[in-house]
Motif scaffolding. Sequence first.
Motif, short mmCIF file in Angstrom:
data_model
loop_
_atom_site.label_atom_id
_atom_site.label_comp_id
_atom_site.label_asym_id
_atom_site.label_seq_id
_atom_site.Cartn_x
_atom_site.Cartn_y
_atom_site.Cartn_z
N TYR A 27 0.81 -1.22 0.00
CA TYR A 27 0.00 0.00 0.00
C TYR A 27 0.85 1.27 0.00
N VAL A 32 1.63 1.36 -7.17
CA VAL A 32 0.56 0.39 -6.90
C VAL A 32 -0.74 1.12 -6.61
N ARG A 100 -4.62 -6.70 -6.30
CA ARG A 100 -3.64 -5.64 -6.07
C ARG A 100 -2.29 -6.33 -5.88
N THR A 135 -12.47 -0.82 -12.57
CA THR A 135 -11.26 -0.03 -12.38
C THR A 135 -11.47 1.34 -13.01
N SER A 142 -4.87 -2.94 -15.92
CA SER A 142 -5.91 -3.73 -15.28
C SER A 142 -7.00 -4.10 -16.28
#
Length: 196
Positions: A27, A32, A100, A135, A142
């Motif tokens: 995170y 990311v 993720r 997304t 993605s």
Amino acid sequence: MRVYLETERLVLRQFTGADVDPLFALYDDPEVMRYLNGGEPADRAEIEEHDLPAFLGYYERFPGYGFWAAIEKSSGDFLGWFHFRPLRDHHTDDPELGYRLNRSSWGKGYATEGSLAILEKGFTEFGARRIWAATMAVNLGSRRVMEKIGMRHVRTYHEHFDNPIPGTEEGEVEYAITLEEWRTRNSRDRTRNSRD
């Protein structure tokens, strides 16, 4: 530790209380999180007090659904997570697929490999009639994964955000695959493989 599923290169397992550090590293990577919060730094306390307890709570409340740590078989490395869950106000036969993964695992087919395995499990074991993913429209990486696993673009929509991030103006996209579409695709793939 409960294993949810295995693929050729991945183990998807339940999260444990020991996963705070790898979650924080995931995170805290601005790339990311680019299409999620604009790349803001992670808050370790929020992961410890909110995110991880929410992941762990899923396993008891919704057996078979939730967030699954993605581990690379060959190295034992934490790569990120996949989720498979019905959203609030959605039927359990219409779950959402998400993922993720850390930057070092990008471009290696892990998102596709894990997602294909979840589709199979969802359709064959959990009675899903449709599985969808969403997304930002600008998140082309993605979107490519969604297309590779046989999902089709369903809609583009716009949501209101108090602090919009770059690309928000292009909207969000929803992709989905139905049980019938998945069966047709699998049948085609088996036929093609038998000819090889």
